[in-house]
Design a protein around this motif. Structure first.
Motif, short mmCIF file in Angstrom:
data_model
loop_
_atom_site.label_atom_id
_atom_site.label_comp_id
_atom_site.label_asym_id
_atom_site.label_seq_id
_atom_site.Cartn_x
_atom_site.Cartn_y
_atom_site.Cartn_z
N ALA A 80 0.81 -1.21 0.00
CA ALA A 80 0.00 0.00 0.00
C ALA A 80 0.85 1.27 0.00
N TYR A 81 1.96 1.24 0.73
CA TYR A 81 2.74 2.47 0.92
C TYR A 81 4.11 2.44 0.26
N GLY A 82 4.53 1.26 -0.19
CA GLY A 82 5.82 1.16 -0.86
C GLY A 82 7.01 1.10 0.06
N ARG A 83 6.77 1.06 1.36
CA ARG A 83 7.88 1.07 2.30
C ARG A 83 7.37 0.75 3.70
N LEU A 84 8.29 0.42 4.60
CA LEU A 84 8.01 0.33 6.03
C LEU A 84 9.25 0.86 6.75
N ASP A 85 9.08 1.93 7.49
CA ASP A 85 10.21 2.61 8.12
C ASP A 85 10.41 2.25 9.59
N ALA A 86 9.34 1.83 10.25
CA ALA A 86 9.47 1.55 11.68
C ALA A 86 8.41 0.56 12.13
N LEU A 87 8.79 -0.23 13.12
CA LEU A 87 7.89 -1.17 13.78
C LEU A 87 7.88 -0.85 15.26
N VAL A 88 6.69 -0.78 15.85
CA VAL A 88 6.55 -0.66 17.30
C VAL A 88 5.89 -1.94 17.81
N ASN A 89 6.66 -2.75 18.52
CA ASN A 89 6.14 -3.97 19.14
C ASN A 89 5.51 -3.61 20.47
N ASN A 90 4.18 -3.63 20.51
CA ASN A 90 3.48 -3.26 21.74
C ASN A 90 2.53 -4.35 22.23
N ALA A 91 2.02 -5.19 21.34
CA ALA A 91 0.97 -6.15 21.72
C ALA A 91 1.43 -7.02 22.88
N GLY A 92 0.52 -7.26 23.82
CA GLY A 92 0.84 -8.10 24.96
C GLY A 92 -0.43 -8.48 25.71
N ILE A 93 -0.33 -9.53 26.52
CA ILE A 93 -1.44 -9.94 27.36
C ILE A 93 -0.95 -10.12 28.79
N ALA A 94 -1.90 -10.04 29.71
CA ALA A 94 -1.56 -10.10 31.14
C ALA A 94 -2.03 -11.40 31.75
N ASN A 95 -1.70 -12.54 31.13
CA ASN A 95 -2.13 -13.80 31.76
C ASN A 95 -1.11 -14.18 32.83
N THR A 96 -1.13 -13.42 33.90
CA THR A 96 -0.24 -13.61 35.03
C THR A 96 -1.00 -14.28 36.16
N PHE A 97 -0.33 -14.63 37.22
CA PHE A 97 -0.99 -15.19 38.39
C PHE A 97 -1.86 -16.38 37.99
N PRO A 98 -1.99 -17.43 38.77
CA PRO A 98 -1.20 -17.66 39.97
C PRO A 98 0.20 -18.16 39.60
N THR A 99 0.94 -18.60 40.60
CA THR A 99 2.31 -19.04 40.36
C THR A 99 2.33 -20.31 39.51
N VAL A 100 3.50 -20.65 39.00
CA VAL A 100 3.61 -21.65 37.94
C VAL A 100 3.04 -23.02 38.33
N GLU A 101 3.23 -23.45 39.59
CA GLU A 101 2.71 -24.75 39.99
C GLU A 101 1.20 -24.82 39.87
#
Length: 292
Positions: A80-101
């Protein structure tokens, strides 16, 4: 990043929070902004904010866990634009808690898939075009990727992995003209990230099993201390814009004095003793008043 035409920046995870505010900031600064998200049906907030700001933003679908989606989106942007000058990696999820066990492996893997491997996948797809443009990769890190947070092993591990990946990639990318920068925020307000985790104090303690006696004082510590160094998503977006536009950005940009001081504790503690003492103190029950 000094092209003859308006730079084109692709940002992941733009339905809310830092991604949304970064898209508004880059569009307002005159960059051609492609704001992506897994579900474009959630783009109403971004579109309304863009209309209020009087800026144009190209909203596209991109699922960072789907290599076909990543390739199709990056390819369509370049077509569409003929170029890509920059990437911002922002995507994330908060699947935290509880602890690993107390967590099933599918949940643990899902967090690693989005928060780390998604960064790798999108960066990998963008690099050929960033090489051609002598562009930039800007990635949203976290203070949790510098000093790990108790009961947050999956998220912290993913953010540590991102740190290692980008620190390793940076000199290699620089050799072919691509600048790599990590933006390091602390707690961020005005974001749906925590809410998307779908947790409450009661649900955390219920899910903690034998770890509840350790978790409870930690939650009390969070309540006592609040969120030191907390910033708005808009403030973080301003730092992302700096990383995209200043002539020679560093590998890491802390978003404020609190993060800078916090990170400094890690980098002067090669044996990890101070950091372990710090994080263990968060789990300790306070001494009663008047105790010796």
């Amino acid at each position: 990043m000094t092209p003859d035409t308006e730079p084109v920046v692709l940002i992941t995870g733009c339905s809310s929070g830092i991604g949304l505010r970064t898209a508004l900031a880059t569009a307002g600064a005159g960059l051609t902004t492609v704001a992506t998200m897994r579900d474009p049906d959630r783009s109403a907030g971004l579109r309304e904010a863009a209309a209020e700001a009087g800026v144009e933003i190209d909203v596209r679908r991109l699922d960072v866990t789907d290599e076909t989606s990543v390739a199709d989106c990056v390819g369509a942007v370049v077509s569409a634009y003929g170029r890509l000058d920059a990437l911002v990696n922002n995507a994330g999820i908060a699947n935290t808690f509880p602890t690993v066990e107390m967590t099933d492996m599918a949940t643990f893997r899902a967090g690693i898939e989005v928060n780390f491997l998604g960064v790798v996948a999108v960066t990998r797809a963008a690099l050929p075009h960033l090489r051609a443009a002598r562009g930039r990769v800007v990635t949203i890190g976290s203070s949790r990727g510098l000093i790990a947070q108790p009961f947050n092993e999956g998220y912290s591990a993913a953010k540590f992995a991102v740190e290692g990946f980008m620190e390793s990639l940076a000199p290699v990318a620089a050799g072919v003209g691509v600048t790599v920068t990590m933006v390091e925020p602390g707690p961020v307000l005005e974001t749906a990230f925590a809410a998307n985790a779908g947790v409450t104090r009661a649900s955390l303690l219920a899910d903690a099993g034998p770890y509840a006696p350790v978790l409870e004082p930690y939650l009390d510590w969070v309540v006592r201390t609040g969120w030191p160094g907390a910033q708005t998503a808009t403030e973080v977006a301003e730092v992302v814009l700096r990383a995209l536009t200043e002539p020679d950005p560093p590998l890491r940009i802390p978003t404020g004095d609190w993060v800078r001081e916090y990170a400094g504790r890690k980098f002067v503690d090669p044996e990890g003793r101070e950091i372990l003492a710090l994080t263990r103190s968060w789990l300790a029950r306070p001494e009663p008043d008047g105790a010796a």
